[in-house]
Design an enzyme around this catalytic site. Structure first.
Site, PDB file in Angstrom:
ATOM      1  N   ASP A  70       0.834  -1.191   0.000  1.00 34.63           N
ATOM      2  CA  ASP A  70       0.000   0.000   0.000  1.00 34.63           C
ATOM      3  C   ASP A  70       0.874   1.248   0.000  1.00 34.63           C
ATOM      4  OD1 ASP A  70      -2.198  -1.647   0.172  1.00 34.63           O
ATOM      5  OD2 ASP A  70      -2.458  -1.381   2.334  1.00 34.63           O
ATOM      6  N   THR A  71       0.309   2.357  -0.443  1.00 41.11           N
ATOM      7  CA  THR A  71       1.063   3.607  -0.542  1.00 41.11           C
ATOM      8  C   THR A  71       1.725   3.984   0.775  1.00 41.11           C
ATOM      9  OG1 THR A  71      -0.344   4.460  -2.311  1.00 41.11           O
ATOM     10  CG2 THR A  71       0.883   6.076  -1.021  1.00 41.11           C
TER      11      THR A  71
END
Length: 316
Positions: free
Chosen positions: A139-140
């Site tokens: 995930d970012t």
């Protein structure tokens, strides 16, 4: 779509007696899809330097060379210059550390500045003829180790390995409140939350998901009690760790999407600390590890059990 130059040659050395080239390639993990691409999209199969079909009968010590066709590169992937923290690189794999705040691949909301953009920029400088094949995505706002295959054949081998035997992926997270159990397993299916394109939840009709949890320390800071945990993923569902930990009442610090408190850190306190797998070319067991970034180090008081277990360096 645009195409890059042909991929480098992949060498295979035959040690078997009298085997069809097709069967030999299957033993070596070359997929039917790859062979079809070689046949119809501009690749070649050579035996001792001469082009042959898959019906060719191999003899002991024959040398087989596969020239994979040019790879298609999507128009949505643009090369960009940037800094990469490389843990290892060879002809088959690139393993890097991704910082929090950087997307792994381009999306509608983040078409630029992703890890894939930077890796593709490196490929062009290196004259490496392939697109970016991300094997393990983060995930970012999750930091840590990301593995990238250097061509689509290696990507196929690594994806097959993940499906059959899995990678050993270890994460460190900091979650709300003290967890009283020292170790437990969360085995609950995960699916998309109704009405949301982003959020996931535990639901009976979701996909099977398993996370092993081990408590490594318990802390208290600014009147906030929280627990450091090491997590091992056995499946790779979207937001799996975040959903599982929130479901058992211990959301990650900084994870406002799943109810985590944001007073100590402004992103989900999650880091991919290591991955282990069989190298797709050498078949050796390899492990690559990443140290905790500064924002997570700030959550750890000195002289703790966590510091001793992970040999945390507070000077960096």
């Amino acid at each position: 779509m645009r195409k890059n130059n042909p991929s480098p040659l992949l060498l295979k050395f035959v040690s078997e007696e009298q085997i069809l080239l097709r069967d030999f390639l299957k033993l070596k993990g070359i997929s039917k899809r790859a062979l079809t691409a070689v046949k119809f999209e501009g690749g070649r199969i050579l035996v001792n330097g001469a082009e042959r079909t898959v019906r060719w009968m191999l003899e002991r010590h024959d040398q087989v060379t596969i020239e994979f066709p040019p790879e298609e590169i999507g128009d949505g992937l643009t090369p960009e210059q940037g800094v990469l923290s490389i843990l290892t690189e060879d002809d088959s794999i690139l393993v890097v550390e991704k910082p929090a705040g950087q997307g792994t691949i381009p999306s509608r909301n983040q078409p630029h500045g992703t890890l894939a953009n930077t890796v593709f920029g490196k490929y062009l400088l290196d004259q490496h003829p392939a697109t970016v094949h991300v094997v393990t995505r983060l995930d970012t706002d999750t930091s840590g180790v990301v593995c990238i295959a250097k061509n689509r054949h290696i990507h196929h081998l690594m994806s097959t390995q993940m499906q059959q035997t899995g990678f050993d992926r270890r994460y460190i997270a900091f979650v709300r409140d003290w967890i009283l159990e020292d170790a437990f397993t969360i085995e609950m299916p995960i699916g998309r939350k109704d009405g949301s394109i982003i959020e996931r939840m535990v639901r009976d009709d979701g996909q099977y998901a398993r996370t092993d949890v081990r408590v490594t320390d318990r802390f208290e800071l600014n009147s906030r009690r929280y627990t450091a945990v090491e997590l091992q993923l056995h499946t790779g569902r979207t937001h799996q760790i975040r959903v599982h930990m929130a479901h058992v009442g211990h959301p990650l610090l900084g994870d406002d999407l799943y109810g985590g408190p944001c007073d100590l850190i402004q992103r989900q306190a999650l880091h991919c600390a290591s991955i282990s797998f069989k190298h797709p070319s050498t078949n050796e067991n390899v492990t690559y590890a990443s140290e905790l970034p500064k924002d997570l180090l700030s959550l750890i008081p000195t002289q703790t059990r966590f510091q001793e277990e992970y040999s945390v360096n507070f000077s960096g």
